[in-house]
Scaffold this motif. Structure first.
Motif, PDB file in Angstrom:
ATOM      1  N   TYR A 184      -2.712  14.375   6.816  1.00 48.18           N
ATOM      2  CA  TYR A 184      -4.349  13.148   6.288  1.00 48.18           C
ATOM      3  C   TYR A 184      -2.511  12.163   6.534  1.00 48.18           C
ATOM      4  CZ  TYR A 184      -6.471   9.194   5.566  1.00 48.18           C
ATOM      5  OH  TYR A 184      -6.842   7.694   6.194  1.00 48.18           O
ATOM      6  N   LEU A 185      -1.853  12.377   4.913  1.00 51.60           N
ATOM      7  CA  LEU A 185      -1.208  11.619   4.178  1.00 51.60           C
ATOM      8  C   LEU A 185       0.263  11.667   5.024  1.00 51.60           C
ATOM      9  CD1 LEU A 185      -1.352  12.053   0.809  1.00 51.60           C
ATOM     10  CD2 LEU A 185      -2.008  10.075   2.071  1.00 51.60           C
ATOM     11  N   ALA A 186       0.869  13.230   5.836  1.00 51.96           N
ATOM     12  CA  ALA A 186       1.809  13.078   7.142  1.00 51.96           C
ATOM     13  C   ALA A 186       1.437  12.479   7.610  1.00 51.96           C
ATOM     14  CB  ALA A 186       2.188  14.558   7.148  1.00 51.96           C
ATOM     15  N   LYS A 187       0.682  12.642   8.839  1.00 50.49           N
ATOM     16  CA  LYS A 187       0.184  11.531   9.891  1.00 50.49           C
ATOM     17  C   LYS A 187      -0.087  10.631   9.525  1.00 50.49           C
ATOM     18  CE  LYS A 187      -2.554  15.633  12.425  1.00 50.49           C
ATOM     19  NZ  LYS A 187      -4.074  15.494  12.517  1.00 50.49           N
ATOM     20  N   LYS A 188      -0.705   9.237   8.428  1.00 55.14           N
ATOM     21  CA  LYS A 188      -0.687   8.164   8.522  1.00 55.14           C
ATOM     22  C   LYS A 188       1.272   7.963   7.840  1.00 55.14           C
ATOM     23  CE  LYS A 188      -4.826   6.570   8.034  1.00 55.14           C
ATOM     24  NZ  LYS A 188      -4.547   5.557   8.892  1.00 55.14           N
ATOM     25  N   LEU A 189       1.661   8.438   7.656  1.00 52.39           N
ATOM     26  CA  LEU A 189       3.421   8.497   6.946  1.00 52.39           C
ATOM     27  C   LEU A 189       3.915   8.487   8.386  1.00 52.39           C
ATOM     28  CD1 LEU A 189       6.103   7.665   5.003  1.00 52.39           C
ATOM     29  CD2 LEU A 189       5.746   9.853   4.598  1.00 52.39           C
ATOM     30  N   ILE A 190       4.081   9.198   9.637  1.00 55.69           N
ATOM     31  CA  ILE A 190       5.060   9.187  10.587  1.00 55.69           C
ATOM     32  C   ILE A 190       4.250   7.884  11.194  1.00 55.69           C
ATOM     33  CG2 ILE A 190       5.139  10.245  13.099  1.00 55.69           C
ATOM     34  CD1 ILE A 190       4.223  13.227  10.669  1.00 55.69           C
ATOM     35  N   ASN A 191       3.065   7.661  11.284  1.00 53.04           N
ATOM     36  CA  ASN A 191       2.447   6.671  11.532  1.00 53.04           C
ATOM     37  C   ASN A 191       3.580   5.650  11.435  1.00 53.04           C
ATOM     38  OD1 ASN A 191       1.047   7.802  14.095  1.00 53.04           O
ATOM     39  ND2 ASN A 191      -1.042   7.983  12.704  1.00 53.04           N
ATOM     40  N   LEU A 192       3.387   5.353  10.574  1.00 49.87           N
ATOM     41  CA  LEU A 192       3.979   3.824   9.560  1.00 49.87           C
ATOM     42  C   LEU A 192       5.722   3.384  10.052  1.00 49.87           C
ATOM     43  CD1 LEU A 192       3.732   1.623   7.569  1.00 49.87           C
ATOM     44  CD2 LEU A 192       4.031   3.264   6.216  1.00 49.87           C
ATOM     45  N   ALA A 193       6.087   4.890  10.050  1.00 53.30           N
ATOM     46  CA  ALA A 193       7.515   5.172  10.264  1.00 53.30           C
ATOM     47  C   ALA A 193       8.016   4.440  11.388  1.00 53.30           C
ATOM     48  CB  ALA A 193       8.041   6.371   9.949  1.00 53.30           C
ATOM     49  N   LEU A 194       6.750   5.385  12.719  1.00 56.59           N
ATOM     50  CA  LEU A 194       7.220   5.035  13.822  1.00 56.59           C
ATOM     51  C   LEU A 194       7.038   2.913  14.424  1.00 56.59           C
ATOM     52  CD1 LEU A 194       5.328   7.863  15.620  1.00 56.59           C
ATOM     53  CD2 LEU A 194       7.661   7.652  15.436  1.00 56.59           C
ATOM     54  N   LYS A 195       6.096   2.415  13.874  1.00 59.21           N
ATOM     55  CA  LYS A 195       5.583   1.464  13.853  1.00 59.21           C
ATOM     56  C   LYS A 195       6.503   0.190  12.888  1.00 59.21           C
ATOM     57  CE  LYS A 195       0.231   1.419  14.002  1.00 59.21           C
ATOM     58  NZ  LYS A 195      -0.530   1.115  12.386  1.00 59.21           N
ATOM     59  N   MET A 196       7.842   1.033  12.226  1.00 56.06           N
ATOM     60  CA  MET A 196       8.584  -0.043  11.344  1.00 56.06           C
ATOM     61  C   MET A 196       9.589   0.367  12.627  1.00 56.06           C
ATOM     62  SD  MET A 196       8.051   1.513   7.586  1.00 56.06           S
ATOM     63  CE  MET A 196       9.049   0.373   6.908  1.00 56.06           C
ATOM     64  N   LYS A 197       9.902   1.637  12.950  1.00 55.69           N
ATOM     65  CA  LYS A 197      10.930   1.706  13.616  1.00 55.69           C
ATOM     66  C   LYS A 197      10.816   0.252  14.937  1.00 55.69           C
ATOM     67  CE  LYS A 197      13.267   5.523  16.356  1.00 55.69           C
ATOM     68  NZ  LYS A 197      13.666   6.704  16.798  1.00 55.69           N
TER      69      LYS A 197
ATOM     70  N   ASN B 227       9.261  -2.699  15.504  1.00 50.38           N
ATOM     71  CA  ASN B 227       9.583  -3.149  14.634  1.00 50.38           C
ATOM     72  C   ASN B 227      11.152  -3.476  14.628  1.00 50.38           C
ATOM     73  OD1 ASN B 227       7.269  -3.719  14.950  1.00 50.38           O
ATOM     74  ND2 ASN B 227       6.315  -3.586  12.535  1.00 50.38           N
ATOM     75  N   VAL B 228      11.800  -2.966  13.772  1.00 51.06           N
ATOM     76  CA  VAL B 228      13.304  -2.874  13.826  1.00 51.06           C
ATOM     77  C   VAL B 228      13.700  -3.271  15.651  1.00 51.06           C
ATOM     78  CG1 VAL B 228      15.691  -1.784  12.839  1.00 51.06           C
ATOM     79  CG2 VAL B 228      13.904  -2.209  11.809  1.00 51.06           C
ATOM     80  N   VAL B 229      13.714  -2.158  16.288  1.00 52.30           N
ATOM     81  CA  VAL B 229      14.785  -1.851  17.541  1.00 52.30           C
ATOM     82  C   VAL B 229      14.496  -3.317  18.261  1.00 52.30           C
ATOM     83  CG1 VAL B 229      13.982  -1.047  20.139  1.00 52.30           C
ATOM     84  CG2 VAL B 229      13.695   0.297  17.360  1.00 52.30           C
ATOM     85  N   LYS B 230      13.092  -4.065  17.950  1.00 47.15           N
ATOM     86  CA  LYS B 230      12.523  -5.334  18.427  1.00 47.15           C
ATOM     87  C   LYS B 230      13.515  -6.406  18.455  1.00 47.15           C
ATOM     88  CE  LYS B 230       7.171  -5.222  19.464  1.00 47.15           C
ATOM     89  NZ  LYS B 230       6.212  -5.227  18.783  1.00 47.15           N
ATOM     90  N   PHE B 231      14.220  -6.371  17.025  1.00 48.33           N
ATOM     91  CA  PHE B 231      14.929  -7.620  16.328  1.00 48.33           C
ATOM     92  C   PHE B 231      16.347  -6.967  16.867  1.00 48.33           C
ATOM     93  CE2 PHE B 231      11.736  -7.517  13.390  1.00 48.33           C
ATOM     94  CZ  PHE B 231      11.212  -9.074  13.017  1.00 48.33           C
TER      95      PHE B 231
END
Length: 54
Positions: free
Chosen positions: A35-48, A50-54
């Protein structure tokens, strides 16, 4: 309370570790890690994204 006193919240079956986060409690360490691994992967993808948008 001394530094050696610990309070554990147990599952209905008396199991620890127990994770409660936006869902029914998870009480198996492998399930918790998955569960924690999936949450971390989802968070990393969201952050990535957001970075690509800038």
């Amino acid at each position: 309370m001394s530094s050696n006193d610990h309070t554990f919240i147990k599952s209905l079956m008396g199991e620890i570790p127990l994770l409660e986060h936006n869902r029914p409690a998870l009480s198996q360490s492998g399930v918790i890690l998955d569960y924690l691994a999936k949450k971390l992967i989802n968070l990393a993808l969201k952050m990535k994204r957001n970075v690509v948008k800038f």
